[in-house]
Design an enzyme around this catalytic site. Sequence first.
Site, short mmCIF file in Angstrom:
data_model
loop_
_atom_site.label_atom_id
_atom_site.label_comp_id
_atom_site.label_asym_id
_atom_site.label_seq_id
_atom_site.Cartn_x
_atom_site.Cartn_y
_atom_site.Cartn_z
NE ARG A 60 25.13 -6.72 -2.62
CZ ARG A 60 25.82 -7.80 -2.19
NH1 ARG A 60 26.68 -7.68 -1.20
NH2 ARG A 60 25.64 -8.97 -2.74
CD GLU A 114 30.46 -5.61 -5.39
OE1 GLU A 114 30.31 -6.83 -5.18
OE2 GLU A 114 29.53 -4.84 -5.61
#
Lengths: 499, 800
Positions: B353, B755
């Site tokens: 990621r 997030e």
Amino acid sequence: MSTEISAQTLTFLRRGRPVTLDNVAPDRTLLEVLREDLHCTGTKEGCGEGDCGACTVVLGEAVDGRLEYRAINSCIRLAHSVEGLAVWTVEDLAGDDGELHPAQEAMVQCHGSQCGFCTPGFVMSLFGMYQNTKGGQGIDRPRAQADLSGNLCRCTGYRPILDAAQQMGDLPLPSGCGVNEAATVAALKALPNKKKEATTYLRPTALTELLQLRTAHPQAQVVAGCTDVGLWVTKMHKRFAQVLDVTAVRELRRVEAYPHHIAIGAAVTLTDAYAALVKERPQLKTFAQRFAGLPVRNSGTLGGNVANGSPIGDSMPLLIGLGASVVLMRWDAKRRAVAHRELLLEDLYTGYRTNVMHPDELLAWIKVPRPTAGEHFKAYKISKRFDDDISAVCLAIRTTVTNGVVLDVSVGAGGVAATPVRARQTEAALRGQSWTADTVMAAVAALRAEFQPISDMRASAAYRQTVLGNLLQRYWLESQGLQHINLDTLNAATLEALA
Amino acid sequence: MNARDSNNPATAPVVISSRADAVAPAAEVAEVRPATSVPPASPRAAGVSRFHESARAQVAGGATYIDDIPEVRGTLHAAPVCSNVPHGRLRGMDATAALAVHGVRGVFGASDIPGDPVLAAFAHDEPVFAGETVQFTGQVVAVVVADDVMTARRAARLVKLDIESLPAVLSVHEAHALESYVLPPVHVKRGDAAAALARAPRVLESTFEIGGQEHFYLEGQIAYVLPLEQNQWWVYSSTQHPGEVQHWVSHALGIDNHAVTVECRRMGGGFGGKETQAGHLAVWAAVASRKLQRPVKLRLDRDDDFMVTGKRHPFAYHYRVGFDETGLLCGLDLEMLVNCGFSADLSGPVADRAIFHADNAYFLEDVAISSYRCKTNTQSHTAFRGFGGPQGVIVIERILSDIARELGVDPLDVRLRNLYGIESRNVTHYQMKVEDNILEPLMTTLAGTSGYRQRREQITAWNAQSPVIKKGIALTPVKFGISFTATLFNQAGALVHVYTDGSVQVNHGGTEMGQGLNTKVAAIVADELGIPFERVLSTASDTSKVPNASATAASSGTDLNGRAAQFAARNVRDNLAAFVAGLDLCGAGAVKFEGGQVISPTATRTFEEVVHAAYANRIQLWSDGFYRTPKIHYDKTTLTGRPFYYFAYGAAVTEVAIDTLTGESRVLKVDILHDVGHSINPAIDIGQIEGGFVQGMGWLTTEQLVWNAKGYLATHAPSTYKIPATGDIPEHFKVDLWPEANREDNVHGSKAVGEPPFMLAISVFEALRDAVAQAGGRPQAMNAPGTAEEVLRATSSFAG
């Protein structure tokens, strides 16, 4: 609880009624007793060391016929220290029909809880504020931030909680939620006095008695607010068969004013001790607020901080800079009288957490000189976090400059040696010299050379040395009238106004 | 951005604002109402700032966490025995002294595991208890079980470990030099970075390091394991992933998954730290519980929690970036060294990621990224809000600021210059087309509402006459990909039960950690059935209700579970509609459910009446629902595809001040414009944005993890590890929500929110570096976190 340590009964007031617990060992914490013995699990353990505030409860004490409220950390407070006090936990605020107290309702309305684990602690700090502000009146944002600095939240980012603090005073107080002060004071008075039965947790109320007990029980662990000793229990797993608690001693709970000094009793809480110091020198307000968080200041004592002698304890550099002395007392059995001696604070310490006190001696008073004409005093603290942090470096400087010459100077430093210290070489570089940039630069060099601090998780040695000198430079700049050079005293609005 | 702060929620535009400094708080968000009121009456449950479903219990101490559950008779308590060296051969363990303590019931380690002694983690590289070797200081070798917590903890310190020390790898650079990796390196390329750099008009080369982060959930890790009959187990776990706890426990005990049930009503915070890490505790407690056939609770002391569990991954970078005189990027060669700790855990997808987000909002035409998953003798670093995304985003934001300073232009202009395009320059370096790009209008709107450009000028002027304090400002965006990059995890299930009195229970595979998932899901179900919010109760996550649920992670909780619950409710509604259609001789589609009523063309009945009658007619009043995210696909071998269903966007402007004598700093003002699509609950979403921002601010300022030269984590308690406190919050802290719905078909038009806001705090770090630059310092030399010492190092000649 498996224990070979014998235990005594504990009685305190809760919801207006006495709660009596048999067989509470002297080293059990209030949080343990609440959660394990009383099965009141609303109060949480977040860290077990008084740094997060999840365990906050409020204590009430009758003082001059009125109730005094203090939010404290139950995780490091010894249970027996609340003998004879009123205790409120998060379960005690709502009315019988579930109506929420304004401290609770405001948290709901402002969306102040997310995971909810810190919430009971915040609610109790809010409740303490509520009771100390005539129902939450006049709480502005700085006050809310200061009084909640000992409560950590990891979810919300605090904005809604600060809103709740400011708005709880606007909410109605449901009839079932108010504290009946008169009834509580009466009920506290009616609690049985069990001092005579005390065997394992000794909590004398008179100075002579304290000193005699100290002589009689030299092995007993002396405690005051327990904000450090509490960690010996929770983190170092120490056990105490017997505890001698100084906090109920009447004489030592006073701050006494004399023409040339104030005397702060060893059992005066940090909250009250700093209030007295700030009263003398208002410029210490921010420094005072940055000492730990409010629940720790409400429990811990200035005497405990000084006697403990941690090299990074923040009150000692301050007190050394102020020229403070300490009075040590003991019971002289031969003369059947109290004996005492007085010494400068910096002379109390002999090494890392060691001092000159005899086994039968107790630190009784801290004497702080009052401000003198022409005195310039500043105390600086550098820490990773602004609030509720231990300093990497602490520097307190007092000068008296007459006709451009430094007549008198004292400099206290913390975080730079094994004990809090007086910077004598730096003082020597200043004393008798003209108060000029050249003198200050020479003193800066002396200060940087005077100590060999260590590198640790708080800061590197190089940073500590550099900043020590820089703080002395700041002191110089401030003495020259430069404004707005210190973040501590600036906020967004004043920063804006400068432009 | 138009009209905000409207006082009329019914007619106001959907832009919702929260102003911390406003005199009058925004409607719906911070308004104080009389004690007995509920949020504004609305025909719908979603779209309104409902209070958290547990708020009233939480403020009264009535919300139950694992340690608050009344203990079953015979419950014992465990405490870990931890390695005190970072790497070594475990020659033996002497528990004699511990076992002699009154109240101690046993000491259990690797040899007591009936099933696989290695955790059932993906990489299968992490022992349940250290066996022949210990691999970090704090690694759990055994647990001591006793009658009470303190006895267990005291006795654990009496267990003597005989460990022969081995050389330890403590730095990521050392690991990389030794090619010590937990997983193979990954290289992602597009175009020809080397050639682009060779012909680039200008090139910058730099290194950068960023520290990890402790989750500091207020509720520490805990598990409580109860033996049931016939080798079955009930596990209370504070976990974001009950299914994985179930899997790990059954694997370690050598029994079928169906013999283990895991329940979690709520966590006291998770942040990624209870995704895999909760499993360890449950397994340790289960092993002890099985040996003793007694209930065993394991609650870590906070210091042990710091020492034992993984953190956010620290990263080190080396990069060369090419650009032209307009600030346009042309060529990026980026190397990321990821400190994974001693085992893989989730490091693979975290490091992936970081690669996916190294573009953040910007088109990288010729790019080469190398990611090394370094094995060190420290805690095994794990998921943490953003999951590698922040470590990807921060490096490109740093690069763009430095390019702007090189060119002497406003960093905002360099950022705008490099944004993804709409028609062209719109494909990521992993070959996903960015279809929902709102970056340019979002950033320019925020620049306008925050007065960014005027303030930048004012700050420069202010700094010129301020000798000690210097200010800085930065605007940084975020574009965050929403979906688990492992496509299979993007599925969810739910159960909706309608009882005969018309009350409703919803259960889903997600977990509540404070983010308000249950509040949102209940609102979705209420709207689907047209009933008041208060009629719907969310219940504890439970592996025996919804099986095989994914972790509540990747911000996906509401997207996945909200949709699954919506579908479950829709099934029940369809049953009821068909039933009413039969009664009223109309089409089922003509039956409406709203306001607690069921309305057909010919009759209006209360929901309760219909439910009662349907039950009497043997109509099914409960259903499951299942959802899987459409459109996504991803090839793990080439790291290409469409790993994300959509992107969530946002931007923040942060103004800071630094003290050039000490390096101390303050965050003064923050303005945020963030995209949550059509919000299901604006107050909850704003709470996530503010909370995420402050947590990110902590990561980049005061939260410093310090391992000493012996590999010992010296900052292992809140006394030394400093998360933001009340005093760190900016006086001006304003959050606006972008008004547009999700362009993809997502539940109620919403977007995920957990997030993405975390990365808005990168504006804090860039503002600090701006202030350092304005003070004449060396911002390119500044690493993160920007502690006072780090800022002073970058600002002055002090070398540290």
